[in-house]
Design a protein around this motif. Sequence first.
Motif, short mmCIF file in Angstrom:
data_model
loop_
_atom_site.label_atom_id
_atom_site.label_comp_id
_atom_site.label_asym_id
_atom_site.label_seq_id
_atom_site.Cartn_x
_atom_site.Cartn_y
_atom_site.Cartn_z
N ILE A 158 63.21 47.50 -47.95
CA ILE A 158 64.60 47.90 -48.12
C ILE A 158 65.50 47.02 -47.25
O ILE A 158 65.22 46.81 -46.06
CB ILE A 158 64.81 49.38 -47.75
CG1 ILE A 158 63.92 50.26 -48.64
CG2 ILE A 158 66.27 49.79 -47.88
CD1 ILE A 158 63.92 51.72 -48.25
N MET A 214 64.82 47.66 -52.64
CA MET A 214 66.17 48.23 -52.67
C MET A 214 67.09 47.38 -51.83
O MET A 214 66.78 47.10 -50.67
CB MET A 214 66.18 49.67 -52.14
CG MET A 214 65.72 50.70 -53.12
SD MET A 214 66.09 52.40 -52.56
CE MET A 214 64.81 52.64 -51.34
N LEU A 236 70.80 47.72 -50.56
CA LEU A 236 71.84 48.73 -50.47
C LEU A 236 73.04 48.17 -49.71
O LEU A 236 72.90 47.68 -48.58
CB LEU A 236 71.30 49.97 -49.74
CG LEU A 236 70.01 50.58 -50.32
CD1 LEU A 236 69.52 51.71 -49.45
CD2 LEU A 236 70.23 51.04 -51.76
N THR A 280 74.31 51.13 -54.84
CA THR A 280 72.91 50.83 -55.14
C THR A 280 72.72 49.92 -56.35
O THR A 280 71.58 49.58 -56.68
CB THR A 280 72.13 52.14 -55.40
OG1 THR A 280 72.63 52.75 -56.60
CG2 THR A 280 72.31 53.11 -54.23
N ASN A 340 68.36 48.69 -57.09
CA ASN A 340 67.31 49.64 -56.77
C ASN A 340 66.44 49.81 -58.01
O ASN A 340 66.88 49.55 -59.13
CB ASN A 340 67.88 50.98 -56.29
CG ASN A 340 68.33 51.87 -57.43
OD1 ASN A 340 67.58 52.71 -57.92
ND2 ASN A 340 69.59 51.69 -57.88
N ILE A 354 67.69 58.89 -50.18
CA ILE A 354 66.49 58.11 -50.54
C ILE A 354 65.22 58.65 -49.90
O ILE A 354 64.16 58.05 -50.05
CB ILE A 354 66.67 56.63 -50.14
CG1 ILE A 354 66.81 56.48 -48.62
CG2 ILE A 354 67.86 56.01 -50.85
CD1 ILE A 354 66.77 55.04 -48.16
#
Length: 379
Positions: free
Chosen positions: A14, A180, A182, A211, A221, A236
Motif C-alpha cells: 500500500i 493500493m 491512496l 481510491t 485499488n 480498509i
Amino acid sequence: MEIIRGKFPHAKKITIYGPEGIGKSTFAARFPNAVFIDTEGSTKDMDVARLPRPSSWEYLLQEIQYVKGTPGICKTLVIDTVDWAEQLCVEHVCNKHQKDGIESFGYGNGYVYSKEEFGKFLNRLEDLVETGVNVVLTAHAHIKKFEQPDEMGAYDRWELKLGKKTSSQTAPLVKEWADMLLFVNYKTYSIAVDDKGKKHKGQGGKRIMYTSHHPCWDAKNRYGLPDECDFDYEVIRHIVEDSDVKQKSASAPKEKKTNKVPDFMSLPEADVDETVDFNTGTKIQEKKDTKSGVDMSQSEAFRLNDYIPKVLQDLMYVNLVSEEELMEAVYLKYSQIFPKGTPFVNLPSDYVDGVLVGAWPQVLAVIKKMRSEQEIPFD
C-alpha cells in the motif's frame, strides 16, 4: 502443469500520499503490529515501534533484510517516507560513481542508475511481502502541471513528491508496485460571500481518501472501495486483516514468482547478522564469535571510534565489523594505494563514501572471506 483457480491470501502493498501533516504516519501506525523505518524523523512524538533512522541507502536495505530474516518481528513494515528514502538512493548512486550530483553523470545516466537502485529496493520489499508482511509506503504530494498527450490543454494535478527529475523514473515504479495507491487530501468548498458571486472563501477541510484515478490525482485499488471515503483505517481494515497471512503452508499451491519491477542489478544482498540488536550493536544472545575468537556477550557492547563517519559506523555495527577488519580488507584490495599500516583517518573522504559505503556488500564479502580463512579446523 496445473491450473490453479481462486484467490490466494497475501500480504498487502500500500502506498499512501498526500500533503504534509495530514496524518499519513498516524494512519500507517494503525496497521497490525507495525514497525517503522522513519527516514525523515517524523515519528519522534509518536508511540510506535521503529528501527533506527537509516543514515545511508545500504543501511536502509539492511534493515529491510533484517525484518525479512527475523520472522514474527512485525506484521507490517512502514517506510515513512519513500520520497526521503529516494534521497538516500540518489546520494548512494552519486557516492558510488564519485559524482558531485545526479546531474553530473550527463545524458540522463544518473536518473537511470537511480531507477535501477530503486527497482532493487522495491524487489526487496516484494520479497518481504511474500513472507507475509504487509508493506506500507508513505509519501508527500505536490502539485505539478500536466499536459494532455493529445494537446487538448494543460491543468494542475497532484503527484508523488519524488525527485524533481528522478520522479519520472521512480514514481511509475512505486505506483505499479502497489496493490493500493491512496491519495489523501482536505476536501474544501468555494463559497460565494457576496450577492454577485464574485468573492469566494474556502470552507470545509475534512480529510478524504481517494481510491480511484481522477484527472487531478493518481489512485487505484483492487478491492472495490468507493472512489471517495473517510481517511480512516477502518475503511480498509477488512482488506488488510481478513487476509492476514500468518505463515505460508508447505502444502499450499505454489505461485510462479513475478515481480512487477525488474531485478535490474545482481549485487549480493546485504548480509545481516540477525543476532545483533540494531539499536545497540550488541549480541542479542550470548555467543562466542569463533571467527575472531572474541567473546561477544550481551553485556559487552561493540564500539567504534568517533572519527569513522556515522554512515559507515551504522553498516559496520550490523555485522560487528571492527576497524581492524575493515582496514585489512582495504590493504588486501588496494595495497598499491593504501599500504599496510595506513590509518583510517588517512583514507580520502571520496574513497570512504564511494567505496566503503557505496559498495558495502562487496566490502563485507571480502571481510567475511577473510574471517572464514582465519578459522582453524579441529583435528
